[in-house]
Design a protein around this motif. Structure first.
Motif, PDB file in Angstrom:
ATOM      1  N   VAL A  13       0.827  -1.213   0.000  1.00  0.00           N
ATOM      2  CA  VAL A  13       0.000   0.000   0.000  1.00  0.00           C
ATOM      3  C   VAL A  13       0.858   1.258   0.000  1.00  0.00           C
ATOM      4  O   VAL A  13       0.388   2.350   0.346  1.00  0.00           O
ATOM      5  CB  VAL A  13      -0.994   0.009   1.191  1.00  0.00           C
ATOM      6  CG1 VAL A  13      -1.952  -1.156   1.084  1.00  0.00           C
ATOM      7  CG2 VAL A  13      -0.260  -0.009   2.531  1.00  0.00           C
ATOM      8  N   GLY A  14       2.142   1.120  -0.363  1.00  0.00           N
ATOM      9  CA  GLY A  14       2.998   2.286  -0.522  1.00  0.00           C
ATOM     10  C   GLY A  14       3.604   2.827   0.749  1.00  0.00           C
ATOM     11  O   GLY A  14       4.031   3.993   0.788  1.00  0.00           O
ATOM     12  N   LEU A  15       3.662   2.008   1.800  1.00  0.00           N
ATOM     13  CA  LEU A  15       4.230   2.451   3.065  1.00  0.00           C
ATOM     14  C   LEU A  15       5.482   1.642   3.387  1.00  0.00           C
ATOM     15  O   LEU A  15       5.512   0.423   3.201  1.00  0.00           O
ATOM     16  CB  LEU A  15       3.210   2.296   4.194  1.00  0.00           C
ATOM     17  CG  LEU A  15       2.019   3.267   4.134  1.00  0.00           C
ATOM     18  CD1 LEU A  15       0.892   2.786   5.017  1.00  0.00           C
ATOM     19  CD2 LEU A  15       2.449   4.669   4.549  1.00  0.00           C
ATOM     20  N   THR A  16       6.499   2.329   3.877  1.00  0.00           N
ATOM     21  CA  THR A  16       7.775   1.691   4.226  1.00  0.00           C
ATOM     22  C   THR A  16       7.888   1.599   5.740  1.00  0.00           C
ATOM     23  O   THR A  16       7.675   2.585   6.442  1.00  0.00           O
ATOM     24  CB  THR A  16       8.954   2.510   3.667  1.00  0.00           C
ATOM     25  OG1 THR A  16       8.819   2.605   2.244  1.00  0.00           O
ATOM     26  CG2 THR A  16      10.284   1.847   3.999  1.00  0.00           C
ATOM     27  N   LEU A  17       8.234   0.409   6.233  1.00  0.00           N
ATOM     28  CA  LEU A  17       8.423   0.219   7.667  1.00  0.00           C
ATOM     29  C   LEU A  17       9.753   0.828   8.088  1.00  0.00           C
ATOM     30  O   LEU A  17      10.808   0.420   7.628  1.00  0.00           O
ATOM     31  CB  LEU A  17       8.396  -1.274   8.008  1.00  0.00           C
ATOM     32  CG  LEU A  17       8.620  -1.635   9.480  1.00  0.00           C
ATOM     33  CD1 LEU A  17       7.478  -1.108  10.341  1.00  0.00           C
ATOM     34  CD2 LEU A  17       8.744  -3.142   9.642  1.00  0.00           C
ATOM     35  N   LEU A  18       9.690   1.820   8.984  1.00  0.00           N
ATOM     36  CA  LEU A  18      10.896   2.470   9.487  1.00  0.00           C
ATOM     37  C   LEU A  18      11.380   1.842  10.790  1.00  0.00           C
ATOM     38  O   LEU A  18      12.581   1.747  11.025  1.00  0.00           O
ATOM     39  CB  LEU A  18      10.639   3.964   9.708  1.00  0.00           C
ATOM     40  CG  LEU A  18      10.295   4.792   8.465  1.00  0.00           C
ATOM     41  CD1 LEU A  18      10.021   6.235   8.863  1.00  0.00           C
ATOM     42  CD2 LEU A  18      11.407   4.731   7.440  1.00  0.00           C
ATOM     43  N   SER A  19      10.463   1.436  11.644  1.00  0.00           N
ATOM     44  CA  SER A  19      10.868   0.807  12.902  1.00  0.00           C
ATOM     45  C   SER A  19       9.703   0.031  13.482  1.00  0.00           C
ATOM     46  O   SER A  19       8.543   0.256  13.124  1.00  0.00           O
ATOM     47  CB  SER A  19      11.345   1.852  13.917  1.00  0.00           C
ATOM     48  OG  SER A  19      10.252   2.518  14.506  1.00  0.00           O
ATOM     49  N   SER A  20      10.032  -0.909  14.384  1.00  0.00           N
ATOM     50  CA  SER A  20       9.019  -1.660  15.119  1.00  0.00           C
ATOM     51  C   SER A  20       9.527  -1.862  16.538  1.00  0.00           C
ATOM     52  O   SER A  20      10.719  -2.056  16.756  1.00  0.00           O
ATOM     53  CB  SER A  20       8.744  -3.007  14.444  1.00  0.00           C
ATOM     54  OG  SER A  20       9.942  -3.750  14.299  1.00  0.00           O
ATOM     55  N   ASP A  21       8.611  -1.815  17.511  1.00  0.00           N
ATOM     56  CA  ASP A  21       8.978  -1.921  18.914  1.00  0.00           C
ATOM     57  C   ASP A  21       8.377  -3.178  19.530  1.00  0.00           C
ATOM     58  O   ASP A  21       7.521  -3.836  18.921  1.00  0.00           O
ATOM     59  CB  ASP A  21       8.492  -0.684  19.690  1.00  0.00           C
ATOM     60  CG  ASP A  21       9.217   0.579  19.242  1.00  0.00           C
ATOM     61  OD1 ASP A  21      10.384   0.470  18.857  1.00  0.00           O
ATOM     62  OD2 ASP A  21       8.594   1.653  19.272  1.00  0.00           O
ATOM     63  N   GLU A  22       8.814  -3.484  20.779  1.00  0.00           N
ATOM     64  CA  GLU A  22       8.368  -4.706  21.414  1.00  0.00           C
ATOM     65  C   GLU A  22       6.875  -4.720  21.687  1.00  0.00           C
ATOM     66  O   GLU A  22       6.268  -5.774  21.832  1.00  0.00           O
ATOM     67  CB  GLU A  22       9.134  -4.945  22.726  1.00  0.00           C
ATOM     68  CG  GLU A  22       8.946  -3.891  23.786  1.00  0.00           C
ATOM     69  CD  GLU A  22      10.013  -2.822  23.730  1.00  0.00           C
ATOM     70  OE1 GLU A  22      10.157  -2.101  24.721  1.00  0.00           O
ATOM     71  OE2 GLU A  22      10.702  -2.722  22.694  1.00  0.00           O
ATOM     72  N   ASP A  23       6.238  -3.524  21.761  1.00  0.00           N
ATOM     73  CA  ASP A  23       4.793  -3.491  21.987  1.00  0.00           C
ATOM     74  C   ASP A  23       4.010  -3.543  20.673  1.00  0.00           C
ATOM     75  O   ASP A  23       2.826  -3.266  20.645  1.00  0.00           O
ATOM     76  CB  ASP A  23       4.407  -2.239  22.783  1.00  0.00           C
ATOM     77  CG  ASP A  23       4.743  -0.951  22.028  1.00  0.00           C
ATOM     78  OD1 ASP A  23       5.322  -1.023  20.924  1.00  0.00           O
ATOM     79  OD2 ASP A  23       4.410   0.128  22.552  1.00  0.00           O
TER      80      ASP A  23
END
Length: 711
Positions: A13-23
């Protein structure tokens, strides 16, 4: 997100994952303000299920979204600033000067990020700030400023800013300890002649002044290698095996050894095996000779073949040979999980920006022989950031880890036939990103990033620093030797079971790995970090029961476990932990590597007759095994599907409510099931049960009498 992170769906959908956290919070970037494709899928989901479908369109994606919002300014405050009490934008005080590091999101080409840094610096300088340093690399964009709190508040509102934090504090004491001389050291405590013996199978061990009196013997295979360590690896490993955490000892002004050493030199000055010996034969000769000539029962093999990784649960002849030796000689063999430089060349910055995701890449699987079943495999966690004094002056020198997070070079399981591997993790150092040199560097270059142990040329220097799983493995051997000191007649299986029963995964590692899914903890940390005190001793509110035994194939044993009334009724968290270790015959040419299997169940709330009746063998005429009600079966974690792939298993159950309705005796059932090894005879094993209560109640006296019933 409330479910999977679904990075591929976001890309669609045209979105780039920049970061993900433990929650399970994601930060996503869009190059378009319209978000047309994402909005289309949201609308389709909101329209409900189309005719003929049970669920709305894109339910597997959209239904996992818990909430959507913009990154708030307070979300950009970094860990060190929060630890200093600055948790909200208003906590940055106007009139107070701060030195801050600003990191931008990796949102596009280098030129775009350079322009954004220029914009931020021009704005800050116009308000009286001073630029101290900057680093703009292929993926990492950083700038260090000295500015007023009012400026910091404004910078936290800039969308392209990912993180605003204080600079890391370097570890300057490690370097000072490495430069100590003999005159600077505390007195060396003598070691008992009956202390446990650890065999180092490596590059040899030199007569270092801190261990020369406890080296009971050295061999070389072949003899032409000579026994002197002209590579340095073996002496370093040996120092950890006897001293344990030497950094902590030097800080405490103590020097206590806990094990004697013997050595088999099998690699030359270049770190290579002799060309005229097959590796399995080399290993067999080294282990059997050290065992026969010196009585050694604990071995460290901190070596591996990085060109051969464990794929599809298959291991090679080297791993099989070590597993066979564990079974034949009743010895503990401890190996390193192996190392991998996570990123190279133009992608070296991704070792910082993509940590820890790359630890679970297929290229980062365990290397031979670390996938073996009966051996103990050890991965590495970091002791800290590893930053040195240079980090104070250069914003481009960046930490990858914090303390007790997985080391960036440590390899991941599973092992043979999907077993939990590594078995344990321990301190092995870390890597830092050196921006000016565009390189990842460990303790060999930056002392603060490494584990401290003995230098192989003590005339030049007493101590050295290195980073690697090779240095976590002897730390577990050190802890195993402490168990053997308390239980000198213990079988290798009992040593393994006691180690497993004392291990816990550090909270820091759990939090860091949470975004990678439930399997990442086991794949990188195994059962966790061993607590040697917990492994070797009981205390008033925590008791360990153990048994060493044998079972024929398709037989089972039942152990009656007394449960004191105080454990049943006194409020607080109460835990029962079961650990099982056995050493099955193995064959690497088979997909079912292990020739037999063992497992355990913890039963409560019923009498022994019901337990025996449920688990006994039946003739075909008697029909299937009757079901046992779920309420009788304690739900141990991890569950049987995961744990039973391993020959070292540990699982626990925790209670917080009154459990007196289940009675004062539980039953531990240990089963041995046949595989291709039909002529094995009796299979040896060890089992331990830890019963603990968070309240200070006297469990030990109530549990001194063990009750055992066997079929």
């Amino acid at each position: 997100m409330s479910g999977p992170l679904l990075e591929e769906e976001w890309n669609k959908v045209g979105l780039t994952l920049l970061s993900s956290d433990e929650d399970r919070t994601l930060v996503l970037f869009s190059s378009s303000d319209e978000l047309a494709e994402f909005r289309r899928k949201l609308t389709a989901f909101g329209d409900g299920a189309p005719p003929g479908q049970i669920n709305p369109s894109f339910a597997g994606f959209i239904a996992n979204i818990e909430s959507i919002g913009e990154v708030a300014p307070r979300d950009r405050i970094g860990v060190r600033a929060r630890e200093a009490g600055l948790v909200d934008v208003e906590d940055f005080q106007p009139g107070t000067a701060y030195v801050i590091d600003i990191e931008l999101w990796d949102i596009g080409r280098r030129e775009l990020r350079e322009r954004k840094v220029d914009d931020i610096v021009r704005y800050a300088e116009a308000r009286g700030a001073q630029e101290l340093d900057r680093h703009v690399g292929p993926n990492l964009t950083l700038v260090r400023l000295r500015c007023d709190g009012a400026v910091a508040r404004t910078l936290l509102t800039i969308e392209e800013v990912a993180d605003l934090d204080f600079p890391a504090e370097p570890d300057v004491t490690s370097a000072e300890r490495i430069d100590l001389t003999l005159d600077d050291l505390p007195d060396l405590e003598p070691l008992d002649d009956e202390a446990p013996l650890i065999g180092i199978i490596d590059s040899g061990i030199n007569d270092h002044p801190l261990i020369e009196d406890i080296i009971v013997g050295s061999i070389a295979i072949p003899d032409t290698l000579g026994t002197a360590d002209d590579h340095g690896h073996g002496t370093f490993v040996g120092g950890i095996a006897t001293f344990g955490d030497l950094r902590a000892q030097l800080a405490a002004r103590t020097l206590n050894r806990h094990a004697r050493l013997c050595s088999a030199k099998i690699i030359d000055s270049t770190g290579n095996f002799p060309t005229n010996r097959l590796t399995p034969r080399l290993m067999r000769e080294a282990v059997t000779r050290l065992n026969a000539e010196f009585g050694c029962r604990i071995f460290v093999i901190a070596l591996g073949d990085r060109t051969k990784v464990v794929e599809n649960g298959k291991v090679g002849p080297w791993a099989q040979t070590l597993d066979e030796l564990v079974r034949e000689l009743d010895v503990v063999i401890i190996v390193a999980a192996g190392n991998r430089q996570p990123r190279h060349g133009l992608h070296v910055e991704k070792a910082v920006t993509e940590y820890p995701a790359y630890l679970m890449e297929s290229a980062n699987r365990l290397c031979e022989p670390a996938g073996g079943l009966n051996i103990i495999t050890v991965g590495a966690i970091a002791h800290g950031t590893g930053l040195n004094a240079r980090a104070q002056d250069n914003v481009g020198v960046r930490a990858i880890t914090e303390a007790f997070e997985p080391s960036p070079f440590s390899r991941a399981g599973p092992g043979a036939q999907g077993a939990i591997k590594p078995d344990f993790t321990d301190i092995g150092g870390t890597l830092i990103y050196d921006g000016p040199n565009a390189a990842l560097q460990g303790g060999e270059v930056h002392r603060e990033a490494g584990v401290i142990s003995l230098h192989y040329r003590p005339i030049d220097r007493l101590f050295a620093a290195r980073s690697g799983t090779s240095h976590a493995a002897p730390l577990v051997a050190f802890k195993a030797s402490q168990i053997l000191a308390q239980f000198p007649d213990a079988s290798a299986n009992l040593v393994r079971a006691l180690l497993a029963g004392s291990a816990t995964i550090p909270e820091e590692a759990s939090h860091r790995l949470a975004p990678l899914g439930a399997t990442a903890e086991f794949a990188l940390c195994g059962h966790g970090q061993v607590d040697s005190e917990r492994a070797s001793f009981s205390d008033d509110a925590r008791v360990v029961l153990y048994a060493e035994d044998e079972l024929a194939i398709d037989h089972f044993a039942i152990y009656q476990i007394p449960i004191p009334e105080a454990f049943q009724t006194v409020r607080g968290r109460r835990t029962i932990r079961v650990s099982l270790a056995y050493d099955p015959p193995v064959r690497h040419s088979r997909l079912d590597y292990s020739g037999l299997s063992m497992d355990f169940r913890l039963i409560r709330g019923c009498n022994s007759d019901l337990v025996f009746e449920h688990y006994r063998q039946r003739t075909q005429a008697e029909g299937p095994v009757p079901d046992m009600e779920n309420r009788f079966n304690c739900k141990l974690t991890p569950g049987p599907t995961l744990r039973e792939k391993s020959s070292l298993q540990t699982a626990s159950v925790t209670f917080s409510r009154d459990i007196s309705a289940y009675g004062d005796s539980y039953f531990l059932v240990v089963r041995c099931a046949g595989g291709w090894a039909g002529d094995t005879g009796q299979q040896g094993f060890a089992v331990t049960i830890e019963i603990s209560h968070e309240a200070e109640i006297a469990l030990y006296e109530r549990l001194r009498q063990r009750i055992r019933v066997r079929l």
